[in-house]
Design an enzyme around this catalytic site. Structure first.
Site, PDB file in Angstrom:
ATOM      1  N   LEU A 500      -3.918  -3.674   4.561  1.00 41.08           N
ATOM      2  CA  LEU A 500      -3.601  -4.839   3.717  1.00 41.08           C
ATOM      3  C   LEU A 500      -1.207  -4.828   3.374  1.00 41.08           C
ATOM      4  O   LEU A 500      -1.645  -6.247   3.464  1.00 41.08           O
ATOM      5  CB  LEU A 500      -4.562  -4.855   2.827  1.00 41.08           C
ATOM      6  CG  LEU A 500      -5.506  -5.706   2.886  1.00 41.08           C
ATOM      7  CD1 LEU A 500      -6.610  -5.173   1.337  1.00 41.08           C
ATOM      8  CD2 LEU A 500      -5.436  -6.618   3.835  1.00 41.08           C
ATOM      9  N   GLY A 501      -0.877  -4.231   2.978  1.00 44.49           N
ATOM     10  CA  GLY A 501       0.242  -3.604   2.598  1.00 44.49           C
ATOM     11  C   GLY A 501       0.650  -2.440   2.718  1.00 44.49           C
ATOM     12  O   GLY A 501      -0.022  -1.278   2.492  1.00 44.49           O
ATOM     13  N   GLY A 503       3.009  -0.110  -0.062  1.00 43.14           N
ATOM     14  CA  GLY A 503       4.412   0.195  -0.919  1.00 43.14           C
ATOM     15  C   GLY A 503       5.052   1.573  -0.457  1.00 43.14           C
ATOM     16  O   GLY A 503       5.202   2.094   0.213  1.00 43.14           O
ATOM     17  N   ALA A 504       5.905   2.469  -2.045  1.00 39.88           N
ATOM     18  CA  ALA A 504       6.387   3.168  -2.095  1.00 39.88           C
ATOM     19  C   ALA A 504       5.554   4.344  -1.778  1.00 39.88           C
ATOM     20  O   ALA A 504       6.422   5.432  -1.568  1.00 39.88           O
ATOM     21  CB  ALA A 504       7.265   3.301  -3.038  1.00 39.88           C
ATOM     22  N   GLY A 506       2.520   4.767  -0.538  1.00 41.92           N
ATOM     23  CA  GLY A 506       1.291   4.769   0.536  1.00 41.92           C
ATOM     24  C   GLY A 506       0.762   2.954   0.548  1.00 41.92           C
ATOM     25  O   GLY A 506       1.891   2.279   0.773  1.00 41.92           O
ATOM     26  N   VAL A 508      -2.537  -0.048   1.209  1.00 42.51           N
ATOM     27  CA  VAL A 508      -3.277  -0.630   1.095  1.00 42.51           C
ATOM     28  C   VAL A 508      -4.386  -0.874   2.462  1.00 42.51           C
ATOM     29  O   VAL A 508      -3.728  -1.535   3.200  1.00 42.51           O
ATOM     30  CB  VAL A 508      -3.273  -1.516   0.289  1.00 42.51           C
ATOM     31  CG1 VAL A 508      -4.685  -2.008  -0.264  1.00 42.51           C
ATOM     32  CG2 VAL A 508      -2.643  -0.920  -0.955  1.00 42.51           C
ATOM     33  N   LYS A 525      -6.328   1.605  -1.369  1.00 39.03           N
ATOM     34  CA  LYS A 525      -4.634   2.607  -1.621  1.00 39.03           C
ATOM     35  C   LYS A 525      -4.549   4.557  -1.406  1.00 39.03           C
ATOM     36  O   LYS A 525      -5.266   4.842  -2.416  1.00 39.03           O
ATOM     37  CB  LYS A 525      -4.191   2.342  -2.302  1.00 39.03           C
ATOM     38  CG  LYS A 525      -2.547   2.386  -2.393  1.00 39.03           C
ATOM     39  CD  LYS A 525      -1.849   2.193  -4.190  1.00 39.03           C
ATOM     40  CE  LYS A 525      -1.932   1.177  -5.014  1.00 39.03           C
ATOM     41  NZ  LYS A 525      -0.433   1.145  -5.704  1.00 39.03           N
ATOM     42  N   ASP A 623       6.687  -2.998 -14.238  1.00 38.27           N
ATOM     43  CA  ASP A 623       6.891  -3.553 -12.891  1.00 38.27           C
ATOM     44  C   ASP A 623       6.612  -4.635 -12.300  1.00 38.27           C
ATOM     45  O   ASP A 623       5.723  -4.818 -11.586  1.00 38.27           O
ATOM     46  CB  ASP A 623       6.705  -2.352 -11.108  1.00 38.27           C
ATOM     47  CG  ASP A 623       8.015  -2.665 -10.214  1.00 38.27           C
ATOM     48  OD1 ASP A 623       8.278  -3.708 -10.634  1.00 38.27           O
ATOM     49  OD2 ASP A 623       7.180  -2.764  -9.612  1.00 38.27           O
TER      50      ASP A 623
END
Length: 770
Positions: A500-501, A503-504, A506, A508, A525, A623
Site C-alpha cells: 500500500l505504501g 516509509g522510511a 518499512g 505497508v 507494516k 510528524d
C-alpha cells in the site's frame, strides 16, 4: 557404517554435557526434563542458594528465580515480567524442540523462553541466572537478559533497558513505576509507567545526560551499584561498598530492586551459621516518598505523616474517586474550568505540581492578576504561581504529581458556596416572595422534565435499531492488542503481495483476517530496519497508540515481535491519505467540499487534543502532515504513523534535530534547536495542515517554485489586507474561511507559548469562542 540418528543425538548430548562450563554453571536440566507444578518445586543452583521454579502468588503459581532466604524466599526474576496470569497444575518442561514451556493439564502451554536457536540443556547457576545452552555449550537465552524489577551482581541493565516495579510484594505483575536506561541521552531516570521520557514525569535521575556514549548499570559483588561506559574509561558509583562480613556471617548477597512504592533500594542479605538470614536496606533514591511521581493519582497531592509515610489529599473543590483508596486520585465536585456564574478561586500555598501549562503570563505576576486571568479564561481550571520569579501558568485538568513543598501557589477554580435562602443566620423565616419563586421554579422544572422525557423516548425509538450494532462496534474498539505469529500475517497478506505504501522504516501491505466470523481488512507494516531504527519505531508505535481506541487515531490491532520480524497490524483505511484527497492533480472528483474539509480539520484537532490532554501522559506525534492523516470508509480522518512520537527532556532536543519530522511542518524551535520539544510543536504542524485543508494547496509549493515565502506567510498577508476569501476562493463560506485561516496562523506562531491548546482550536473552529 553410518551411525543411526538417535545415537548421534545421544552422543551429541553427552559431548555437550562434558563440554559445558562447571564454574557455577552446572547443567541439571536436559531435553524432556519436566518439573511438576507445585509451590516451591524448583531446579536449584549447585550451592542451593538460588532456584528456578514455581512459587506461590495471588491466585495461583508463577515461575521465577529466587534467592533462598529465610523465612521467606526473595524473588529476583519472574517469567513474563510478572504479567502472566497465575495458574495451577501442569508442569515446567524443557521441550524436545529446545523451548522452555509451562504445559497445563489440558495440554495448553505458555512459552516461557523461545531462544533464537533450539536449546539442548539448561541450568540454574549460582550467580542467580537461569540459562539455556545450545549444542556447542553457548548460552542462547538467560534470565539476566530480561530483568524485571531486580538486578543482582553480574546482571547488567543495558542501554535502552528498563526495570519495572511490581504491584506489591505478593503480586509480581508490572506495577506503577519504571527505571529507564535512556538510549538518547545516557541518563538513568525513574518515571511512572505509561509516561514518555519527559522532564515533568521524571522524579529521580543519575545526572549523566548527554555525556556522549551509552552507559550500562551494573552491581558488583561488594554492593557497589555503578554506571560504566566508553570501554570502561567512565565510571560513576551510585552506592558505596557494603559492610564487610562479620565473624558470624558466612556469605552475603546483594540485590537492587525497584520496589512497589517507586523507590530504588539496595538490599544486603547475609547468612550466618545455622542458616539464619539478616537483611539490611540502603536507600538509593528518592529519599522523600512524596517525590515519587505517581504515588498519588490525578488531581491529588502527597503529604508525609509522622512516620514519613505518604498519604494523598484532594484540593478544594475535589473529592476522592474512591474514598477507600486515596491513591487513585480525585475528581472535581465543582464547575472548575467552566464559564458559569458563581465561581471563585481557592488557594493552596507551598506546593509542587507538574507544570503542563497551555499559557504563561510571564514573570512578576501578582497573585491577584494570576487569579483574575484564570477567572477570565473559560478553559482554565487552575493557575500555578512561582513564588521565586512570579511566573504564572495556566493549567487544565488533570493536575498531576502534586505534593507539599516546592515554592508554588496553586489557585483552583471552584464553585462558590451559595448563601442560605433569605440570607442571615439560622432560624430566619422564608419570605412569601421566596416561596412563590421556589414553587414556580418547581412547576417549571416538572414541565421541562416531562418534555425532556418525551424527547428522550422519541430519540430512543429512532436509535434503538442501531443499539446492537453500536455496542458491537464499541466492544471491537476496546479490544486488546493481539500478538500474531509471523506465519499468520504472512498468510493474511498472501505473502506480502499487495503493498500500500513505503516509509522510511518499512513497507505497508494490505491483508485480511478472520474477525467475528467475517473477514476484516487490515494494513500490516513490515519494518525493515529492525536492529536499530525499526525497533525504536516499533516500540514507539506500541507505546503511543497501543492502548487507545479513539475514533480519530488509526487503531493498532496487534503486532508480531518474533525473532528478527517486527510487524504492526492496523485497521485498514480504504480512502487513502488526506494528501491524496487535497492535492489531486487533474481529473477525478477534485478536492472535498468545504463542509467535508472542515469536518476533517476537526477530526484531526480532536485526535491531537486526545493525545495532548486526555491521556495519563502526553504524547507528541512529531510528524503531523497530510500524508499521515488517513481516511476511513465513512470519511472520518484518523491520525497515523507514530514512529516518531516521543516526549523529550528539555536538554535532549538537539539529539534529534534534523532527523525527525518533515520540512515545512516542523516547528521552528525544533529544527533550529533553540528550545524544548512540547505539544506545541504538534500545534504548529496542525496550523500548517489546517491552512492546506482550507486552501487545498501544499504549504511549500511557493517556495519550491522559487518564491521567497511560504503559504503561511501569504495567509498572514491576506488577513492583514482583508483578502482571505478572495485569495482562497470560497466566497459562500466567508466567515468560516476567515475563522479557519486565523486559527491556522495563530497555531503557527513562532513562539510556542503564543500557540493555542488544541482544545481551544476545537472551540474556535466550532464557532463556540472567538
Amino acid at each position: 557404517m553410518a551411525i543411526p540418528v538417535p545415537i548421534r543425538l545421544l552422543l551429541l548430548a553427552l559431548a555437550t554435557l562434558a563440554s559445558l562450563p562447571r564454574s557455577g554453571a552446572q547443567t541439571n536440566v536436559t531435553l524432556g526434563t519436566s518439573l511438576p507444578a507445585a509451590a516451591g518445586a524448583a531446579w536449584p543452583s549447585p550451592s542451593g542458594r538460588f532456584a528456578f521454579g514455581f512459587y506461590a502468588t495471588g491466585g495461583g503459581l508463577a515461575v521465577g528465580v529466587w534467592l533462598a532466604t529465610s523465612p521467606n524466599v526473595t524473588v529476583t526474576w519472574t517469567a513474563g515480567g510478572g504479567n502472566d496470569t497465575p495458574a495451577n497444575g501442569g508442569e515446567l518442561q524443557l521441550s524436545e524442540d529446545g523451548r522452555l514451556l509451562w504445559t497445563g493439564a489440558d495440554g495448553q502451554y505458555r512459552s516461557l523462553a523461545a531462544p533464537p536457536q533450539p536449546a539442548l540443556s539448561a541450568a540454574m547457576r549460582d550467580d542467580g541466572s537461569f540459562v539455556l545452552y545450545d549444542a556447542d555449550g553457548a548460552v542462547v537465552w538467560s534470565t539476566f537478559e530480561f530483568p524485571t524489577d531486580t538486578l543482582v551482581p553480574g546482571q547488567d541493565l543495558v542501554p535502552g533497558a528498563h526495570l519495572f516495579s511490581s504491584v506489591s510484594p505478593t503480586n509480581r505483575a508490572a506495577g506503577k513505576f519504571r527505571l529507564a536506561n535512556q538510549l538518547n541521552d545516557e541518563n538513568l531516570v525513574l518515571y511512572p509507567v505509561q509516561t514518555e521520557n519527559a522532564a515533568h514525569a521524571a522524579y529521580w535521575d543519575t545526572a549523566t545526560f548527554q555525556i556522549g556514549f551509552p552507559l550500562t548499570l551494573r552491581l558488583d559483588a561488594t554492593g557497589v551499584l555503578y554506571l560504566t561506559g566508553n570501554g570502561g574509561n567512565y565510571t560513576k558509583n551510585l552506592t558505596r561498598p557494603g559492610a564487610a562480613l562479620s565473624p558470624a556471617e558466612t556469605q552475603v548477597f546483594y540485590r537492587v530492586t525497584l520496589d512497589p512504592d517507586g523507590v530504588l533500594r539496595l538490599y544486603r542479605h547475609a547468612v550466618a551459621s545455622g542458616d539464619a538470614w539478616t537483611t539490611d536496606v540502603q536507600l538509593i533514591g528518592p529519599s522523600d516518598r512524596c517525590h515519587v511521581k505517581g504515588t498519588c493519582g490525578p488531581n491529588s497531592y502527597c503529604v508525609l505523616d509522622r512516620d514519613a509515610q505518604p498519604s494523598c489529599l484532594c484540593p478544594p473543590g475535589f473529592e476522592f474517586i474512591d474514598a477507600a483508596n486515596g491513591a487513585l486520585g480525585c475528581t472535581r465536585t465543582s464547575g472548575a474550568g467552566d464559564c458559569e456564574a458563581g465561581l471563585s478561586m481557592a488557594t493552596i500555598q507551598n506546593m509542587s505540581w507538574a507544570d503542563t501549562s497551555y499559557a504563561v503570563l510571564g514573570a512578576a505576576t501578582s497573585a491577584a492578576d494570576c487569579q483574575a486571568a484564570c477567572m477570565a479564561d473559560c478553559l482554565c481550571a487552575a493557575m500555578l504561581l512561582n513564588s521565586k520569579d512570579g511566573t504564572c501558568t495556566t493549567q487544565q485538568l488533570p493536575l498531576m504529581y502534586g505534593r507539599t513543598g516546592g515554592g508554588y501557589t496553586l489557585f483552583v477554580k471552584i464553585t462558590s458556596v451559595s448563601p442560605a435562602i433569605g440570607g442571615g443566620g439560622r432560624g430566619h423565616r422564608v419570605g412569601r416572595t421566596t416561596i412563590v419563586v421556589v414553587v414556580c421554579t418547581g412547576l417549571l422544572a416538572c414541565v421541562s422534565l416531562a418534555a425532556l422525557l418525551a424527547a428522550a423516548l422519541l430519540f430512543w425509538a429512532n436509535r434503538r435499531t442501531f443499539a446492537e450494532q453500536d455496542a458491537a462496534e464499541a466492544l471491537d474498539e476496546e479490544a486488546p492488542l493481539r500478538s500474531y505469529s509471523y506465519q499468520e500475517l504472512e498468510h493474511a497478506t498472501c505473502g506480502f503481495r499487495e503493498p500500500l505504501g513505503r516509509g522510511a522504516f518499512g513497507t505497508v501491505f494490505r491483508g485480511t483476517l478472520l474477525h467475528n466470523s467475517s473477514e476484516k481488512t487490515i494494513a500490516v507494516k513490515r519494518l525493515d530496519k529492525v536492529v536499530e531504527e525499526g525497533e525504536v519505531e516499533f516500540q514507539r508505535e506500541v507505546r503511543a497508540i497501543g492502548r487507545t481506541s479513539h475514533r480519530n487515531l488509526v487503531r493498532l490491532l496487534g503486532f508480531c515481535h518474533e525473532g528478527a520480524n517486527r510487524l504492526l497490524v492496523y485497521e485498514y483505511m480504504s480512502n487513502g491519505s488526506l494528501a491524496e484527497r487535497l492535492f489531486r492533480s487533474g481529473g477525478g472528483d477534485g478536492p472535498p467540499a468545504w463542509g467535508e474539509r472542515m469536518g476533517i480539520a476537526l477530526d484531526v484537532a480532536r485526535g491531537l487534543h486526545y493525545l495532548h490532554d486526555e491521556l495519563d501522559s502526553r504524547v507528541i506525534h512529531c510528524d503531523v502532515k497530510p500524508q499521515n492523516i488517513l481516511m476511513d470508509a465513512s470519511g472520518t480522518a484518523k491520525i497515523a504513523d507514530f514512529g516518531l512520537a516521543k516526549l523529550l527532556l528539555p536538554d535532549q532536543t538537539r539529539t534529534f534535530t534534523g532527523v525527525r519530522g518533515t520540512r515545512g511542518y516542523m516547528a521552528p524551535e525544533w529544527y533550529r534547536g533553540v528550545g524544548p520539544l512540547t505539544v506545541k510543536a504538534d500545534v504548529y504542524s496542525y496550523g500548517v495542515v489546517l491552512l492546506e485543508i482550507v486552501t487545498c494547496r501544499r504549504s511549500m509549493e511557493l517556495e519550491e517554485a522559487g518564491e521567497e515565502r511560504t503559504l503561511m506567510e501569504c495567509a498572514h498577508e491576506w488577513l492583514v489586507r482583508g483578502e482571505v476569501t478572495r485569495a482562497v476562493g470560497c466566497q459562500d463560506e466567508a466567515p468560516e474561511v476567515e475563522r479557519a485561516v486565523k486559527v491556522a496562523v495563530w497555531c503557527a506562531q513562532a513562539e510556542p507559548q503564543a500557540r493555542p491548546a488544541m482544545r481551544s482550536v476545537i472551540l474556535m473552529l466550532e464557532g463556540l469562542v472567538e
